[in-house]
Motif scaffolding. Structure first.
Motif, short mmCIF file in Angstrom:
data_model
loop_
_atom_site.label_atom_id
_atom_site.label_comp_id
_atom_site.label_asym_id
_atom_site.label_seq_id
_atom_site.Cartn_x
_atom_site.Cartn_y
_atom_site.Cartn_z
N TYR A 138 -19.84 1.97 6.84
CA TYR A 138 -19.25 1.51 5.59
C TYR A 138 -20.31 1.49 4.50
O TYR A 138 -21.52 1.51 4.76
CB TYR A 138 -18.61 0.13 5.74
CG TYR A 138 -19.53 -0.93 6.30
CD1 TYR A 138 -20.34 -1.70 5.46
CD2 TYR A 138 -19.57 -1.18 7.68
CE1 TYR A 138 -21.17 -2.68 5.96
CE2 TYR A 138 -20.40 -2.15 8.19
CZ TYR A 138 -21.20 -2.91 7.34
OH TYR A 138 -22.03 -3.87 7.85
N ALA A 139 -19.85 1.47 3.27
CA ALA A 139 -20.72 1.35 2.11
C ALA A 139 -20.71 -0.10 1.65
O ALA A 139 -19.65 -0.70 1.49
CB ALA A 139 -20.25 2.27 0.99
N ILE A 147 -25.73 2.01 2.72
CA ILE A 147 -24.81 2.64 3.66
C ILE A 147 -25.18 2.13 5.04
O ILE A 147 -26.32 2.31 5.49
CB ILE A 147 -24.90 4.17 3.61
CG1 ILE A 147 -24.49 4.68 2.22
CG2 ILE A 147 -24.01 4.80 4.69
CD1 ILE A 147 -24.72 6.16 2.02
N GLU A 169 -19.77 8.18 2.43
CA GLU A 169 -20.14 6.81 2.06
C GLU A 169 -20.88 6.77 0.72
O GLU A 169 -20.71 5.83 -0.06
CB GLU A 169 -20.99 6.18 3.16
CG GLU A 169 -20.30 6.09 4.52
CD GLU A 169 -18.98 5.35 4.48
OE1 GLU A 169 -18.77 4.54 3.56
OE2 GLU A 169 -18.15 5.58 5.37
N HIS A 172 -18.51 6.60 -2.13
CA HIS A 172 -17.99 5.25 -2.41
C HIS A 172 -18.93 4.48 -3.33
O HIS A 172 -18.49 3.77 -4.25
CB HIS A 172 -17.82 4.48 -1.10
CG HIS A 172 -16.60 4.86 -0.32
ND1 HIS A 172 -15.37 5.05 -0.89
CD2 HIS A 172 -16.43 5.07 1.02
CE1 HIS A 172 -14.49 5.37 0.04
NE2 HIS A 172 -15.11 5.39 1.21
N GLY A 249 -15.32 2.13 3.87
CA GLY A 249 -15.79 3.00 4.94
C GLY A 249 -14.89 4.17 5.20
O GLY A 249 -13.76 4.26 4.74
#
Length: 316
Positions: A138-139, A147, A169, A172, A249
């Motif tokens: 996920y970011a 990240i 990621e 994002h 994510g």
């Protein structure tokens, strides 16, 4: 005001019907902007309309009109809004304000916590690898963002797929997708009818990141395979957890099996990657712009009507 004040409510009822077409037929970045703007503008417009309805009816009550030196009799004659409608509008307005305030508070706390966590994480080129067998990625928004990828995820993917994951990621973070989600959810908090628009944004930001990964790698099929592979790995590990609502994510939201028209987000994302890239959809863009313009103009007109009403019933 008798007509204009109700137009935002009508548009808020109709707008969710277009959430799926916009998210599926428009280029993802454009779709994200359209859905976010629609949720925020319509949420604001309906909240203002509730305030106008509440105010218009309440000034027809002699005791309340006297506080502003208005004529309750003139107010009832010029704009005879039912007191029951005004009271209902006032209750809904209170609920909308409280819900929006709570959402903003929770989102601010989550983002602040994410920023602190990101700042405290030792990273190499913005990448943090956690020792966890559960596949996760996920970011984490912050200054700078991070990240976060688990060792379980790295073991699940090959080297090429690692690059796809990181490109997804990074998209994002660089596009500030958390801000789009927050704004869309703010509109939906003020008006629950707009929740399909907010859900659409959570899907289109994933599609936006998918397309960025496809553009950076030049292999749409490989990106589609990676998205499906990540989702399958996560599905096989139900104990996997995500870090807060601010985390964005590649996993998205796992969908149920079924025909594509009723499929969940991941099968739809894979299908979109296996098809040619979407282009901007002039018709849907124009329709969305028309809806937002109508809601804005109606709100301005209704506000002006209230001003005229207060002027007309004043100084009696």
């Amino acid at each position: 005001m008798r007509i204009a004040v109700y137009i935002p409510f009508l548009l808020a009822v109709l707008a969710p019907l277009g959430a799926r077409p916009v998210s599926e037929r428009c280029e993802p970045r454009l779709a994200t902007w359209l859905l976010t703007a629609s949720s925020l503008v319509l949420g604001t417009a309906t909240t203002i309309s509730l305030g106008l309805l509440a105010a218009t009816g309440l000034i027809g009550v002699p005791q309340l009109a006297a506080l502003g030196h208005w004529s309750a009799t003139s107010a009832q004659r010029v704009d005879p809004t039912e007191l029951s409608v005004s009271l209902l509008a006032g209750l809904l307005l209170g609920g909308a304000v409280v819900a929006a305030a709570r959402m903003l508070w929770r989102r601010a706390r989550t983002l602040a916590g994410a920023a602190v966590d990101a700042a405290c994480m030792p990273a190499r080129d913005g990448l943090v690898v956690t020792e966890d067998d559960a596949p996760d990625a996920y970011a984490l928004p912050g200054l700078p963002g991070r990240i976060v990828v688990s060792t379980g995820m790295l073991h699940t993917l090959d080297e090429t797929e690692h690059g796809i994951l990181l490109a997804h990621e990074r998209a994002h973070l660089t596009a500030h997708h958390y801000a789009f989600v927050a704004l869309a959810q703010l509109g939906a908090a003020a008006n629950p009818l707009l929740r399909p628009l907010a859900r659409g944004v959570t899907y289109t930001i994933e599609r936006w990141a998918d397309e960025n990964a496809a553009a950076s790698t030049g292999d749409r099929r490989r990106v589609a395979r990676t998205v499906g592979k990540v989702a399958l790995a996560a599905h096989r590990t139900p104990g996997a957890t995500r870090t807060g609502a601010a985390a964005l994510g590649i996993l998205g939201v796992l969908g149920r099996r079924g025909p594509l028209a009723k499929a969940g987000p991941v099968p739809r994302r894979v299908a979109a990657l296996l098809a040619p890239p979407l282009r901007r959809h002039p018709t849907l863009t124009s329709l969305t712009a028309a809806v937002l313009a109508a809601a804005t103009l109606a709100t301005v007109e209704a506000t002006h009507d209230l001003h005229v009403l207060l002027t007309a019933v004043g100084a009696h």
